[in-house]
Design an enzyme around this catalytic site. Structure first.
Site, mmCIF file in Angstrom:
data_model
loop_
_atom_site.group_PDB
_atom_site.id
_atom_site.type_symbol
_atom_site.label_atom_id
_atom_site.label_comp_id
_atom_site.label_asym_id
_atom_site.label_seq_id
_atom_site.Cartn_x
_atom_site.Cartn_y
_atom_site.Cartn_z
ATOM 1 N N ASP A 399 0.856 -1.185 0.000
ATOM 2 C CA ASP A 399 0.000 0.000 0.000
ATOM 3 C C ASP A 399 0.896 1.241 0.000
ATOM 4 O OD1 ASP A 399 -3.018 0.855 0.554
ATOM 5 O OD2 ASP A 399 -1.690 2.212 1.650
ATOM 6 N N GLU A 442 -4.648 2.497 -4.252
ATOM 7 C CA GLU A 442 -3.185 2.585 -4.229
ATOM 8 C C GLU A 442 -2.566 1.307 -3.680
ATOM 9 O OE1 GLU A 442 -4.657 4.419 -0.342
ATOM 10 O OE2 GLU A 442 -5.299 4.274 -2.425
#
Length: 548
Positions: A399, A442
Site C-alpha cells: 500500500d 493505491e
C-alpha cells in the site's frame, strides 16, 4: 436441413455449383440437337435438289425419332441421377449415328451438312472434356468408314456425282484428314483451358485449407507462419519471411538455417510496396537500402514483396524468394499469392484485436499490470498447484503511504503517474513467473510462487525498496504485509486476510516497512456426532414411536 417436401439441399456451394453446371451443359446439348434437327429439315425442304434428297418424309421421320429419343433420354437422366452419365454417353453416340445417316441421305461425302459433325465435335470438346472430344472424333470416324465400306461393298448406294469413280477415295481421305485436324486443334486448346481451370481450382482449395488452419489458432504469429508455410509449399518457394506489428518485426520465417534478429523498421522495398499498394518484384535488393531484409535473407534474388492490408490499413508484409533463375513471374502466381495474403491479413488483424480485448479484460487500464479479477483467478490457481506439489506460496500486499495526501498536494495526474511508477518498479524487481496486480486504489498485490516463509521477508523488502526509486513529484514509500501458504493460511481468503493484517501492522508501526504475518492456520475441529435418542426401559413402544 431442407425445405419441407423438397429435395435435400447441397451441403456446400461447390456442390451446388457442380449441379447447376451439369444441368446447364445438358441444356446446351439439347438446344444443339434441336438446332441439328431444324437445320436438317430446313435444308431438306428448301434445298432438296442441291442435297440430292428424293424422299423428304424419310428424313423427317428419322429426325422426329431422333428428337423423341433425345427427349426421353434427358427425362431419364433427370430421374436417375446414378445412371445419368451413361445416358449422356449413349446420347452422344446416338448424335453421331443421326448425323452420319443424314450426311449419307444428303449427298454422302459431298453433303453440305457434314459441317454439323464439326460443330458436334467442338461442342462436345468444350462442354464435356477434351478426352470426350477425342472419343467422339473416333466415333464419327468409325461411322464414316462404316458408311464408306458399305458403299464400297455395294451394300449402300454411292451418293453424289463427284463421289463416283476415283474421286470417291480421295474425297473420303480428305474429309477424314480435315475432320481430325479440327478435332486435334480443338482438343489441344480445350486441354489447355481444362488444365488452367484445374490449377485454379487447386489454388482455391489450398486457400480454403489455409483458412481452415487459421481458424484453429488465435495467435497472430501462428497465423503468419501458416500463411508462409502454405504459400511456400504450394507455390514451391524456398525462403520467405513475414514482417508485421507496430515496429514491423519478424512474425514468421521459413528457409535454411535460423533467422537473424533484426532491428525494427521498414526497408526501402517494403516502403515501395506499401506506396504501390500492390506486389513489388525485386530482382536484387540493395543491401544499403534494405539492411534488415539482407540480414534475414542473404544473397536473395527475385523477391516478391506482398503487402498485407486489412481494411486499407497495413498490418504486415510477406516477402518470398522465387525459385526460378529468370526474373519472369507469372501473373497468375502473383494474383493467387495476393489472395492468400489478403485473407491472412484479415486473420492477423483479427488476432491482434482479440489479443487487445483480452489484454484489456485482464489488465488494469492505468498501470498495465493484472487487474483484481486476474489476481483472484491466478491466486486460486497457484494455491491449487501448491497444494498438489507441496510447495509454498507467498502473497505480498503493498500500500502506497500517504497517497491521499500526495494526490491532494500534487494533483491526480501526478498521483496516476506515481501509481504507474510503482507498478513498473514492482514488475521490474519481480521474477518472470511472479504476478503483479493492482488490488485496488493505491494497493498492489504480488503473488510469489515457490517462495517460503523464510524467504518472503527478504523478497518483500527488495520489492518495497524498489518503490523508493520511483521518479515522482515527491518521494514515494510503501508499506507491505506478507503471508505464506501453508505456514499462515490454508485457503485463499485466509491468506489474503493474513497478508492484510500484516500490512496494517506495518502502517501502525510507522509505515515504509514490511511485516510478516504471525497468524497460524486454524486447526480443523471434528464435527460432533449427533446423539441418538435413547428410549426409557419402562416407556411403552407406542409412546416411544409418538415421541420420535
Amino acid at each position: 436441413m431442407s425445405p419441407s417436401g423438397g429435395a435435400p439441399l447441397p451441403r456446400n456451394r461447390s456442390q451446388l455449383s457442380d449441379i447447376a453446371s451439369l444441368s446447364e451443359r445438358m441444356g446446351y446439348f439439347q438446344a444443339l440437337r434441336a438446332a441439328f434437327a431444324v437445320i436438317v429439315l430446313g435444308a431438306a425442304i428448301f434445298a432438296a435438289k442441291v442435297l440430292g434428297v428424293s424422299d423428304i418424309s424419310s428424313i423427317a421421320l428419322v429426325t422426329a425419332g431422333y428428337l423423341l429419343v433425345s427427349g426421353v433420354a434427358e427425362g431419364l437422366r433427370r430421374l436417375t441421377n446414378e445412371r445419368g452419365l451413361s445416358i449422356v454417353t449413349l446420347m452422344l453416340l446416338v448424335d453421331g449415328v443421326y448425323l452420319a445417316w443424314m450426311m449419307y441421305e444428303t449427298n454422302g461425302i459431298q453433303s453440305p451438312l457434314r459441317f454439323l459433325t464439326y460443330v458436334h465435335l467442338i461442342a462436345v470438346t468444350l462442354l464435356a472434356s477434351h478426352r470426350t472430344g477425342l472419343k467422339i472424333a473416333l466415333w464419327h470416324s468409325l461411322l464414316f468408314f462404316v458408311v464408306y465400306y458399305a458403299q464400297a461393298a455395294g451394300l449402300l448406294e454411292i451418293r453424289g456425282e463427284l463421289a463416283r469413280g476415283t474421286q470417291f477415295e480421295r474425297l473420303s481421305v480428305f474429309n477424314v484428314m480435315a475432320f481430325w485436324l479440327v478435332a486435334l486443334g480443338t482438343t489441344a486448346f480445350s486441354s489447355v483451358n481444362e488444365r488452367e481451370l484445374r490449377r485454379r481450382k487447386a489454388d482455391l482449395e489450398a486457400l480454403a485449407e489455409m483458412a481452415r488452419s487459421m481458424e484453429e489458432v488465435s495467435d497472430p504469429n501462428e497465423s503468419a507462419q501458416i500463411l508462409l508455410d502454405q504459400v511456400s509449399e504450394w507455390f514451391e518457394f524456398k525462403r520467405g519471411v513475414v514482417l508485421g506489428g507496430r515496429d514491423f518485426t519478424m512474425m514468421a520465417f521459413r528457409g535454411p538455417g535460423e533467422a537473424t534478429p533484426t532491428e525494427p523498421g521498414l526497408d526501402q522495398v517494403v516502403k515501395d510496396a506499401f506506396e504501390k499498394h500492390g506486389t513489388a518484384l525485386v530482382k536484387k535488393p540493395d543491401p544499403d537500402e534494405n539492411p534488415r531484409l539482407t540480414a534475414l535473407m542473404p544473397f536473395a534474388r527475385n523477391l516478391l514483396v506482398v503487402p498485407l492490408f486489412a481494411e486499407g490499413a497495413p498490418v504486415g508484409v510477406l516477402i518470398l524468394e522465387h525459385p526460378s533463375i529468370s526474373a519472369r513471374v507469372e501473373r497468375r502466381l502473383v494474383v493467387m499469392i495476393e489472395q492468400f495474403a489478403a485473407h491472412a491479413a484479415l486473420t492477423i488483424r483479427n488476432a491482434w484485436l482479440l489479443e487487445q480485448v483480452q489484454r484489456m479484460a485482464e489488465t488494469d487500464a492505468l498501470t498495465g499490470v493484472a487487474n483484481r479479477r486476474v489476481f483472484e483467478l491466478t491466486l486460486q490457481k497457484e494455491l491449487a498447484r501448491s497444494q498438489r506439489n507441496g510447495e509454498p506460496l507467498t502473497l505480498l500486499l503493498v500500500d502506497v503511504d500517504h497517497f491521499k495526501s500526495f494526490n491532494d498536494t500534487h494533483g491526480h495526474q501526478e498521483g496516476d503517474n506515481a501509481l504507474k511508477g510503482v507498478a513498473a518498479a514492482l514488475q521490474e524487481a519481480s521474477r518472470e513467473f511472479d504476478i503483479v496486480a493492482r488490488y485496488g486504489g493505491e494497493e498492489f498485490a504480488v503473488i510469489l510462487p515457490s517462495c517460503s516463509s523464510r524467504e518472503s521477508l527478504v523478497v518483500a523488502e527488495r520489492l518495497r525498496t524498489s518503490i523508493s526509486d520511483v521518479d515522482a513529484a515527491a518521494p514515494v514509500t510503501a508499506s507491505g504485509g506478507v503471508a505464506t501458504f501453508p505456514t499462515h493460511a490454508t485457503d485463499m481468503s485466509s491468506l489474503i486476510e493474513a497478508a492484510d493484517e500484516a500490512l496494517y501492522k506495518s502502517k501502525r508501526a510507522g509505515r515504509d516497512r514490511v511485516t510478516r504475518s504471525r497468524r497460524r492456520p486454524a486447526a480443523r475441529r471434528p464435527r460432533p456426532r449427533p446423539k441418538k435418542p435413547v428410549l426409557a426401559e419402562t416407556q411403552p413402544v407406542s409412546e416411544a414411536r409418538s415421541v420420535s
